[in-house]
Scaffold this active site. Sequence first.
Site, PDB file in Angstrom:
ATOM      1  CE  LYS A 185       9.600  56.072  10.915  1.00 47.40           C
ATOM      2  NZ  LYS A 185      10.434  55.749   9.760  1.00 47.40           N
ATOM      3  CD  GLN A 189      10.241  56.853   6.247  1.00 51.30           C
ATOM      4  OE1 GLN A 189      10.641  57.090   7.382  1.00 51.30           O
ATOM      5  NE2 GLN A 189       9.619  55.728   5.965  1.00 51.30           N
ATOM      6  CG  ASP A 230      16.345  54.207  10.124  1.00 53.91           C
ATOM      7  OD1 ASP A 230      15.338  53.690  10.629  1.00 53.91           O
ATOM      8  OD2 ASP A 230      16.296  55.140   9.299  1.00 53.91           O
TER       9      ASP A 230
END
Length: 282
Positions: free
Chosen positions: A52, A96, A119
Amino acid sequence: MAEIISGKVISAAVKERIAAEVAELKAKGVTPGLAVIIVGTDPASQVYVGSKERTCIELGMYSEKYELPESTTNEELLALVERLNKDDKIHGILCQLPLPRHLDEKAVIDAIDPKKDVDAFHVQNVGKIMIGDYDFLPCTPAGIMEMLKFSNIDPQGKHCVVIGRSNIVGKPMAMLMLHANATVTICHSKTQNLKELCREADILVAAVGRAKFVTADMVKEGAVVIDVGMNRDENGKLCGDVDYQNVEPLCSAITPVPGGVGPMTIAMLMQNTLTSAKRCLK
Ligand code: GUN
């Protein structure tokens, strides 16, 4: 022979478009910025987070990575999120998952400003997904829809069977398919007649998290098979949720692992960060 739907190729095209838009936005004085938080030392999470960060830089975006020790407390993590919520350089915040067990995942997701929730895990964004009013599309399902579009596969009127009901993939995937006018079935570990249901799928999405779970006897001839899994087989080799070798000859199109859904998820994350940064112009 099935068509191989390459996430590598499609994500490269998506990223090229994003990079051009990032350059335009930077010329207007806004550099999209993404903050990624990782707690602990889970090797798979470290690989994802590294990817990422690299992609962010590759596309000309600003990136901050926070690698926190396993001993991090809820209070410390929430304080970091609060600080990033207020930081004008940061347009997207991603923590994460999974987090170490002593940490409160829900509290962290709730704490992220929904406008920076790239997200799309915050309840406010999940609610918007339900009604089809998207600020941010959930990255993995959105990546899958992009792959289908690129491959001229229209879900309208098709029977889409999703195996897995996670908040990250299964549930939002079913919603996006429904909004694309597919007829949707969600299967899970308690589903009876799983094999029979899967065999009815025109589009089969496997998001189970078990190596080679989808076998040839679960797939209808000519089906489109999307593999969200990222597992290790008995020899330690990367593999998906689909028994690729035996399923591929049956289907009309299939995504490989690696090089399938994974790179698309990251491309969609970049898209969400760009979308968030564009709001600064308004
Ligand atoms: N863990 C596995 N997939 C994801 C994802 O898409 N986002 C975050 N934050 N964590 C994950």
